[in-house]
Design a protein around this motif. Structure first.
Motif, mmCIF file in Angstrom:
data_model
loop_
_atom_site.group_PDB
_atom_site.id
_atom_site.type_symbol
_atom_site.label_atom_id
_atom_site.label_comp_id
_atom_site.label_asym_id
_atom_site.label_seq_id
_atom_site.Cartn_x
_atom_site.Cartn_y
_atom_site.Cartn_z
ATOM 1 N N UNK A 185 0.839 -1.197 0.000
ATOM 2 C CA UNK A 185 0.000 0.000 0.000
ATOM 3 C C UNK A 185 0.874 1.248 0.000
ATOM 4 N N UNK A 186 0.533 2.210 -0.843
ATOM 5 C CA UNK A 186 1.324 3.429 -0.956
ATOM 6 C C UNK A 186 1.043 4.368 0.224
ATOM 7 N N UNK A 187 1.870 5.395 0.323
ATOM 8 C CA UNK A 187 1.749 6.343 1.431
ATOM 9 C C UNK A 187 0.370 6.988 1.465
ATOM 10 N N UNK A 188 -0.137 7.417 0.300
ATOM 11 C CA UNK A 188 -1.439 8.088 0.261
ATOM 12 C C UNK A 188 -2.555 7.168 0.738
ATOM 13 N N UNK A 189 -2.455 5.874 0.377
ATOM 14 C CA UNK A 189 -3.481 4.926 0.793
ATOM 15 C C UNK A 189 -3.462 4.727 2.307
ATOM 16 N N UNK A 190 -2.285 4.579 2.859
ATOM 17 C CA UNK A 190 -2.170 4.409 4.310
ATOM 18 C C UNK A 190 -2.675 5.642 5.053
ATOM 19 N N UNK A 191 -2.351 6.806 4.528
ATOM 20 C CA UNK A 191 -2.799 8.049 5.152
ATOM 21 C C UNK A 191 -4.315 8.164 5.111
ATOM 22 N N UNK A 192 -4.909 7.826 3.969
ATOM 23 C CA UNK A 192 -6.368 7.912 3.829
ATOM 24 C C UNK A 192 -7.064 6.980 4.807
ATOM 25 N N UNK A 193 -6.580 5.753 4.900
ATOM 26 C CA UNK A 193 -7.206 4.761 5.767
ATOM 27 C C UNK A 193 -7.071 5.167 7.229
ATOM 28 N N UNK A 194 -5.918 5.684 7.603
ATOM 29 C CA UNK A 194 -5.732 6.071 9.006
ATOM 30 C C UNK A 194 -6.583 7.270 9.385
ATOM 31 N N UNK A 195 -6.795 8.178 8.451
ATOM 32 C CA UNK A 195 -7.660 9.320 8.735
ATOM 33 C C UNK A 195 -9.113 8.866 8.894
ATOM 34 N N UNK A 196 -9.552 7.964 8.010
ATOM 35 C CA UNK A 196 -10.905 7.418 8.129
ATOM 36 C C UNK A 196 -11.043 6.639 9.430
ATOM 37 N N UNK A 197 -10.025 5.852 9.745
ATOM 38 C CA UNK A 197 -10.044 5.065 10.976
ATOM 39 C C UNK A 197 -10.160 5.958 12.203
#
Length: 479
Positions: free
Chosen positions: A235-247
């Protein structure tokens, strides 16, 4: 001169033989494929020739050149998300990755064509396309535009096809693009994006334990699963960032709702004999009944061993452990700590013996070593795997057996006792349940209600003991 190279160029349709226009001269080759003329233009040729020249003159200082086309693609989307609406971005996305032609930015279209042409392994394109998708998703979810835009993006990738007939001059590169897109749609990366849709999609109807909906539809309810269930190693940086913000957002919302409802529930039970006092009803944020939720709160916040809560017991054990001299002695103490709250009727049958054997076989080469944090972490991580996802029980026999005999709340309490020994252990527990969720995600909820009860109880347990909102004030009111 009809050389092999020239014949190949003509057969591929990239060039055509024409008259030079000058009398008594040989025919010449002219670029026929307009796409290649646009992409591999004179500037590109000059740059490549410069690289070749430098490599010949100074081979010792030249490294393998890295194309900037991918970064150009990423920067393009990063700039657009700040200025364009989701509708415009989706239209652009379709033109570039589905139609594959007539994109309003020729430079970006050329970059994409070069990527497609020179890509050695078609499998690598899925990472490029996934990152472009994630740049959009990451921006939309922060702007509260995620519900429709993300769903539409996934739908375009999975179901859209070019609206117009592919012309011969475009066929080679566009057809390859379509092949790459099909590879992406069948990949783990795309599956992660589809799972993300379930998190972003608002609940369309009330879910109960008798529904025929698949378990995967409930992922929105369990933010503690997001890191492992929605992300892969690539998973790329943007994907990890998006998921953590949603989480973070989902976790915060659930913690507030649980805190408010738990307070309401305790007050309601404590004032049940006073019919004159009216309490404004609230919605239960869990799938547990009021009675089941109250029992869960008692288990994870209240006293479970005389005057001690699970958190108290963990602190006492850690204090004693600080005086332990060897890893072997720690394992013996850990065994006693864990079976203390196991019903002897169940434990003495087989479970205690299996637990003891598990600890005995854990890192035997380190038994004489002094105890340290790393040994504690590795031991507890293996315990989570043994209790929830043992390789010996591919159908989760031990975990289901625990639930059947101890009940869901006490089984979660056993796992909580381990997690409370070190805060970094929480992700290890979440990973085990992510794998469990993935195993059953396509099954109907009503067929695996035992798992849903487990997920709901674990949600309460983690919020009560690791959440940002302190629920310990309820402890004195829960009996």
């Amino acid at each position: 001169d009809n050389s092999t190279e020239q014949i190949k160029l003509r057969l591929s349709g990239l060039v055509v033989k024409v008259k030079s226009g000058k009398r008594y001269q040989q025919p010449v080759l002219k670029v026929y494929n307009l796409i290649y003329k646009l992409v591999f233009n004179l500037n590109w040729v000059k740059k490549e020739l410069e690289k070749l020249t430098k490599t010949v003159d100074f081979p010792e200082i030249i490294t393998q050149p890295t194309s900037s086309d991918e970064q150009l693609l990423y920067d393009h989307w990063l700039n657009l998300v700040e200025t364009e609406t989701p509708e415009d971005l989706l239209s652009r996305f379709r033109l570039l990755f589905i139609e594959g032609k007539n994109y309003p930015n020729p430079e970006i279209e050329s970059a994409l064509y070069r990527i497609i042409t020179f890509l050695d392994d078609p499998q690598n394109f899925k990472y490029i396309l996934n990152r472009c998708c994630t740049i959009l998703i990451n921006h939309w979810q922060r702007r509260s535009q995620r519900e429709t835009a993300i769903i539409t993006l996934i739908d375009i990738l999975e179901h859209a096809s070019p609206r117009s007939k592919i012309l011969a001059s475009y066929s080679l590169v566009v057809r390859r693009l379509q092949q790459f897109r099909k590879i992406f749609v069948q990949s783990e990366e795309f599956l992660s994006l589809k799972r993300l849709v379930q998190v972003c999609k608002p609940d369309s109807k009330i879910i109960n334990l008798q529904t025929d909906e698949p378990l995967g539809k409930l992922i929105r309810r369990y933010p503690y699963l997001y890191n492992h269930y929605l992300m892969s190693e690539r998973s790329c940086y943007e994907q990890r960032q998006a998921i953590r913000e949603i989480q973070s957002q989902q976790q915060r919302e659930f913690e507030i709702s649980l805190s408010q409802y738990a307070t309401y529930l305790v007050r309601q039970l404590n004032t049940s004999h006073n019919s004159n006092k009216i309490i404004t009803p609230l919605a239960n944020p869990t799938l547990l009944s009021d009675g089941e939720l109250y029992e869960a709160l008692k288990q994870f916040i209240g006293k479970v061993d005389g005057s001690y809560s699970y958190r108290d017991l963990a602190k006492i054990f850690l204090t004693q452990t600080s005086r332990t001299h060897s890893y072997k002695a720690f394992k013996a103490d850990l065994y006693e700590y864990l079976i203390a709250n196991i019903d002897p009727k169940y434990g003495n049958k087989n479970f205690n013996k299996r637990l003891g054997k598990q600890l005995e076989n854990t890192l035997p080469e380190s038994e004489s070593s002094p105890l340290n944090e790393m040994l504690i972490m590795r031991t507890c991580s293996r315990l989570f795997q043994f209790l929830v996802e043992s390789p010996e029980d591919p159908n989760y026999y031990l975990f289901i057996d625990l639930i059947s005999n101890l009940g869901v709340a006490r089984t979660m309490g056993l796992l909580l006792k381990i997690a409370l020994l070190s805060r970094p252990l929480k992700p290890h527990l979440e990973k085990r349940f992510s794998i469990l969720f993935n195993y059953y995600e396509s099954q109907r909820v009503r067929e695996i209600s035992w798992l849903v009860y487990s997920l709901e109880n674990l949600n309460v347990a983690l919020v009560a003991n690791f959440g940002a909102i302190d629920l310990s004030f309820l402890e004195r009111n829960i009996h």
